[in-house]
Design an enzyme around this catalytic site. Structure first.
Site, PDB file in Angstrom:
ATOM      1  N   CYS A 146     -11.897  26.681 -24.610  1.00 52.53           N
ATOM      2  CA  CYS A 146     -13.343  26.916 -24.577  1.00 52.53           C
ATOM      3  C   CYS A 146     -13.987  26.072 -23.458  1.00 52.53           C
ATOM      4  O   CYS A 146     -13.792  26.348 -22.294  1.00 52.53           O
ATOM      5  CB  CYS A 146     -13.966  26.682 -25.945  1.00 52.53           C
ATOM      6  SG  CYS A 146     -15.610  27.405 -26.119  1.00 52.53           S
TER       7      CYS A 146
ATOM      8  N   HIS B  19     -10.806  29.682 -29.878  1.00 50.86           N
ATOM      9  CA  HIS B  19     -10.288  28.473 -30.528  1.00 50.86           C
ATOM     10  C   HIS B  19      -9.016  28.819 -31.308  1.00 50.86           C
ATOM     11  O   HIS B  19      -9.098  29.254 -32.457  1.00 50.86           O
ATOM     12  CB  HIS B  19     -11.353  27.866 -31.446  1.00 50.86           C
ATOM     13  CG  HIS B  19     -12.453  27.223 -30.687  1.00 50.86           C
ATOM     14  ND1 HIS B  19     -12.390  25.910 -30.256  1.00 50.86           N
ATOM     15  CD2 HIS B  19     -13.622  27.712 -30.222  1.00 50.86           C
ATOM     16  CE1 HIS B  19     -13.487  25.619 -29.575  1.00 50.86           C
ATOM     17  NE2 HIS B  19     -14.243  26.690 -29.539  1.00 50.86           N
TER      18      HIS B  19
ATOM     19  N   GLU C 168      -7.035  26.864 -32.686  1.00 58.26           N
ATOM     20  CA  GLU C 168      -6.774  25.856 -33.720  1.00 58.26           C
ATOM     21  C   GLU C 168      -7.444  26.164 -35.056  1.00 58.26           C
ATOM     22  O   GLU C 168      -7.165  25.489 -36.050  1.00 58.26           O
ATOM     23  CB  GLU C 168      -7.213  24.470 -33.216  1.00 58.26           C
ATOM     24  CG  GLU C 168      -8.708  24.267 -33.092  1.00 58.26           C
ATOM     25  CD  GLU C 168      -9.326  24.766 -31.799  1.00 58.26           C
ATOM     26  OE1 GLU C 168     -10.476  24.394 -31.526  1.00 58.26           O
ATOM     27  OE2 GLU C 168      -8.682  25.528 -31.052  1.00 58.26           O
TER      28      GLU C 168
END
Length: 182
Positions: free
Chosen positions: A73, A161, A163
């Site tokens: 990002c 993202h 994660e």
């Protein structure tokens, strides 16, 4: 053991990036983005997400650290901006569930996700022009540059993202990055 350093750009998910990498079985350290690259010993660098392009500290100095770098990002946006790409405000804005189309099945970071995958992404800002040497490796109907890669310099980035739990196959992206670092 492979050691990955996550450069913290004050993002809300930085700790999850560290956790995802530990789950791959590598040694992980999280350092503040004011940490000089000379103070870091790593086999790979992750430039975390964060809220503000004006608060990326020394992040872009890691691009010349001689190891693979993965921008997430804001990390990708800082990479693009520093290397001559262009970042602008996105039309969509906040976080959303987005389907990304993988443009290069041979890409070492995101190619294994082809042909498409669902991700969680913020588009408040986004890369609108990749730097010289990079190729667009993913796009969506929200953003033309969802991922970019320059394998010759071992520089990679994603707008989303990987994660967070909302991203499908996010752990696979971290596994792919670790493979580049080994």
């Amino acid at each position: 053991m492979t050691r990955i350093v996550v450069v913290d750009n004050h993002g809300q998910f930085t700790h999850l990036e560290g956790r995802a990498l530990r789950d791959v079985g590598v040694e992980v350290a999280i350092v503040d983005n004011e940490t000089p690259p000379a103070d870091v010993d790593a086999d790979g660098i992750v430039l975390s997400g964060g809220p503000d392009m004006d608060r990326t500290g020394n992040s872009t100095e890691y691009l010349e650290h001689g190891v693979p770098v993965f921008g997430i990002c804001l990390g990708m946006q800082a990479m693009a901006d520093a290397l001559g790409g262009r970042v602008e405000s996105g039309e969509y804005g906040g976080y959303a569930d987005v389907t990304v189309d993988i443009l290069d099945e041979a890409d070492p970071l995101v190619g294994s996700l082809a042909p498409e995958t669902r991700v969680w992404a913020s588009h408040a800002d986004e890369v609108v022009e990749v730097p010289e040497g990079f190729s667009r490796t993913a796009e969506s109907d929200v953003c033309g540059v969802e991922a970019m890669s320059d394998p010759d310099r071992d520089l990679y980035g994603v707008q989303w993202h990987p994660e967070v739990a909302h991203t499908e196959r996010g752990q696979e992206v971290f596994e792919n990055f670790v493979a580049l670092c080994e």
